[in-house]
Write an enzyme that holds these catalytic residues in place. Structure first.
Site, PDB file in Angstrom:
ATOM      1  CD  GLU A   1     -11.784  -3.684  -5.853  1.00 14.42           C
ATOM      2  OE1 GLU A   1     -12.288  -4.824  -5.747  1.00 14.42           O
ATOM      3  OE2 GLU A   1     -12.407  -2.628  -5.671  1.00 14.42           O
ATOM      4  CG  ASP A   2      -7.330  -2.009  -8.888  1.00 13.02           C
ATOM      5  OD1 ASP A   2      -8.451  -1.763  -8.396  1.00 13.02           O
ATOM      6  OD2 ASP A   2      -6.263  -1.815  -8.291  1.00 13.02           O
TER       7      ASP A   2
ATOM      8  CG  ASP B   1      14.755   3.205  28.576  1.00 10.45           C
ATOM      9  OD1 ASP B   1      14.457   4.266  27.985  1.00 10.45           O
ATOM     10  OD2 ASP B   1      14.057   2.697  29.454  1.00 10.45           O
TER      11      ASP B   1
END
Ligand code: MN
Length: 721
Positions: free
Chosen positions: A76-77, A259
């Site tokens: 992608e980069d 709780d």
């Protein structure tokens, strides 16, 4: 020790025979590819894929997953390609990286819960391999950990997406650690004020809590042991997001959330569960109204457990869940998978089984020595029966596998479906028969003149589309029936010297007599051929019809109606519409071989349907005008029609080849050819060829006429040869 060395050490810790050389090369590749790039924090970019790989290793995943994590942003980069990765690291790693890259491109904007659910399913369906989702989740976790470096509107968008999509996915896959961290990180950016306040309050007591948990665990074990109940006890503090949700649900401050610490007691048998409950209630004071017996009364999702809350050691309120090992399995993996119980949302049983299966695989792999063998078999096909697509607005729609744009159009609106004339998928025009694929963005083109036809029924997969199309087709059939009935009635009345209007009283009475509520209903029944004009005339005009023989009109009308009934289910292959109806049995007159574009007329032939002739055909003119019926070409038909073409040419070698080449050039097939010499130097050739319409025939004739040595080209009757 550097990060990469730590990563390698982690891997060899759980997978001694792992190919660490491959991991090292993947790291080097990523470092080179991302060289010069930095993260928003200022660190070299490669620190991000490296961190993702370390999270992957914490989950004890295989070497391919680790490599995919290291390389997940490379395609992608950077200038790296999937092919490069495939060459250097193998198809599997390349496939995983490609998968992660694809998921990263899906547009997501925060939507309501149903949309989010469809989007989650789309991610799972598109991943095709569970490891793609796992890398994506770890990528998201690392991004969330470093979210503080991004501008605030980006932080909010990414945090919202994490909360809606990725945390539930992690939960569904049984990766509790990732789920919890994603939720708390998203919480921090979505509600910063509330987060800080709660975190401070919780951390003040953190060390104390941990010590308390260990203390109570031991105490419960001791009490149970003394009471003769063998069990495992585990305590945990709830994470911030879960406490915060409880605070919001109960409208109480943190101090009153009892709780925030829960204990689970797992025993060997149901009897021990009740014994354990008895011991707990004897040892500590139960809080009234908090005891629930889901063993005797299981939840609808088959979840079973005893729930109680007691005032535990040091006056703290604690929650205790008691269950058998089997119940624990069901709660964790089974139909009552934990995520579902927690989320409290009903989903259909089909999905549930799929997730349970997946969760079991995820759980069981933790015990495997070599995770590769496990992961290789987990190619997910979770939602093989559904396909997820986007509207142009970014909404996600779930459709059955094999759906086409028409199905999609009907999910938008029935009027969009009814007038659907085409579709653009990912900005490309596609035919209506296109099968939608996961992640497609679908835009429907409409045309007010477009309407559903029978062929659509073969394309659509959704019940909604099918029902809408059927309804409209029935409506149309009714309209046609009415028109045909009115026409037949009109002709018959005129034949008897009256009109429908003049005799409307008598006709209405006849309608009642024939059990039709109205005259319209009678007209429709006549049109459908369920009532004949003869029956109508006998009642409406008894004195006239008695002596009248069944007229030619009625004869042809009966034949037509029989035909209508017989052939309505056959598909149109003739390319002819008879009286507006596509499906009549049609033959073409051999004498004139009509082509689309020729003016035509039809004649009802007893038992043989309708014969179509050219309007100027001699034979057509000879036929009984009472049997004539309106026909027209169906513009949408792609039917081929045979014509005969006579070519008169010089008798010289090579010319025939030239002529036949000319047919081929026009895209026309020759079915038969008869060639003979007329006298010494001339030849007569008759070709039977298939063309689609008059225009194509004309261009064939033109191109034949241009051939040197051709004297004349004529369209001739097909029975001349
Ligand atoms: Mn990334």
């Amino acid at each position: 020790m550097t990060q990469i060395e730590k990563l390698l050490e982690d891997i060899s810790g759980y997978h001694p025979s792992a190919d660490l050389g491959l991991v090292r090369r993947a790291y080097q590749f990523a470092a080179d590819a991302h060289a010069g790039q930095t993260r928003k924090s200022g660190d070299p970019y490669v620190t991000h894929p490296l961190s993702v790989a370390r999270i992957i290793a914490e989950l004890k995943l295989d070497v391919s997953s680790v490599c995919a994590a290291l390389l997940h942003d490379a395609v992608e980069d950077t200038s790296a390609t999937v092919e490069q990765l495939s060459d250097q690291f193998g198809k599997e790693v390349a496939f995983l990286v490609e998968g992660v890259t694809k998921l990263g491109k899906l547009p997501y904007s925060t939507r309501e819960e149903q949309q989010a659910e469809n989007f989650r399913k789309m991610l799972l369906a598109m991943a095709r391999d569970i490891r793609v989702i796992l890398v994506k989740l770890c990528d998201r976790l690392d991004n969330m950990r470093s979210l503080n470096h991004l501008p605030s509107e980006k932080q909010e968008r990414i945090a919202a997406e994490t909360m809606q999509i990725y945390a539930p996915l992690a939960n569904r896959l049984g990766i509790q650690s990732v789920k919890i961290e994603l939720e708390d990180l998203a919480f921090k950016y979505l509600h910063p004020g509330e987060y800080d306040q709660l975190a401070t309050e919780v951390s003040k007591t953190r060390a104390e809590r941990l010590e308390y948990i260990r203390h109570v665990e031991k105490l419960i074990e001791k009490e149970m042991g003394e009471g003769g109940v063998a069990c495992q006890v585990s305590g945990r503090a709830k994470h911030l997001w879960s406490i915060y949700q409880k605070m919001r649900r109960t409208q109480r401050p943190f101090a009153e959330i009892h709780d925030a610490i829960g204990f689970r007691v797992v025993t060997d048998s149901q009897m021990f569960c009740y014994q354990a409950l008895g011991i707990a209630h004897q040892t500590w004071t139960p809080i009234p109204g908090r005891f629930k017996d889901y063993i005797a009364l299981p939840k609808p999702n088959r979840y079973q457990s005893l729930h109680t809350a007691v005032i535990g050691p040091r006056g703290e309120r604690i929650e205790i869940q008691i269950r058998t090992r089997d119940m624990h399995m069901v709660a964790e993996h089974g139909i009552a998978a934990h995520w579902k119980y927690k989320e409290g949302k009903p989903t259909d049983a089909g999905d549930d089984n799929k997730f349970a299966w997946l969760r079991q695989l995820m759980e069981s792999h933790r015990e495997l020595r070599d995770p590769t063998e496990f992961l290789e078999s987990v190619k997910i096909d979770l939602f093989g029966d559904e396909v997820y697509v986007f509207t142009p607005q970014g909404d996600v729609k779930a459709l059955p596998q094999g759906s086409c744009p028409i199905d999609f159009a009907y999910t938008v609106h029935s009027s969009v479906g009814d007038h659907c004339s085409g579709a653009r998928v990912n900005n490309m025009i596609v035919p209506l028969r296109y099968q939608l694929r996961n992640g497609d963005t679908v835009e429907i083109l409409t045309n007010p003149n477009q309407k559903p036809n029978k062929d659509w029924l073969k394309l659509v997969k959704t019940a909604r589309a099918r029902n809408k199309i059927r309804y409209l087709l029935r409506q149309e059939q009714r309209d046609r029936g009415l028109a045909l009935g009115a026409d037949l009635m009109d002709k018959a009345m005129r034949k008897h010297g009256t009109t429908v209007e003049k005799s409307s009283k008598q006709l209405t009475a006849a309608a009642k007599d024939l059990r039709c509520a109205t005259l319209d209903e009678l007209t429709l029944q006549v049109g459908y051929g369920k009532i004949t004009m003869q029956q109508v005339l006998e009642r409406a005009l008894p004195e006239l019809s008695k002596k009248a023989e069944i007229s030619a009109v009625e004869k042809s009308e009966n034949i037509l109606k029989n035909l209508l009934r017989k052939v309505t289910r056959k598909t149109s292959t003739s390319g002819i519409k008879v009286a507006g109806e596509h499906d009549i049995l049609v033959r073409f007159g051999k004498c004139c071989s009509p082509l689309p574009g020729d003016p035509i007329t039809g004649f009802i032939t007893r038992g043989r349907g309708v014969t179509v002739h050219r309007r100027d055909c001699d034979k057509g003119l000879d036929l009984d005008p009472d049997r004539r019926i309106d026909v027209e070409w169906d513009g949408s038909s792609k039917t081929q029609h045979e014509v005969a073409i006579q070519v008169l040419c010089a008798n010289k070698p090579g010319l025939l080849a030239h002529i036949s080449q000319s047919f081929t050039d026009q895209g026309v097939n020759i079915n038969q050819a008869h060639c003979r010499t007329a006298d010494g130097d001339r030849a007569v050739n008759t070709f039977h060829a298939s063309v689609k319409d008059l225009d194509q025939l004309k261009s064939v004739i033109r191109s034949l006429s241009r051939i040197k040595g051709v004297f004349s080209v004529d369209r001739v009757s097909a029975d001349i040869s």
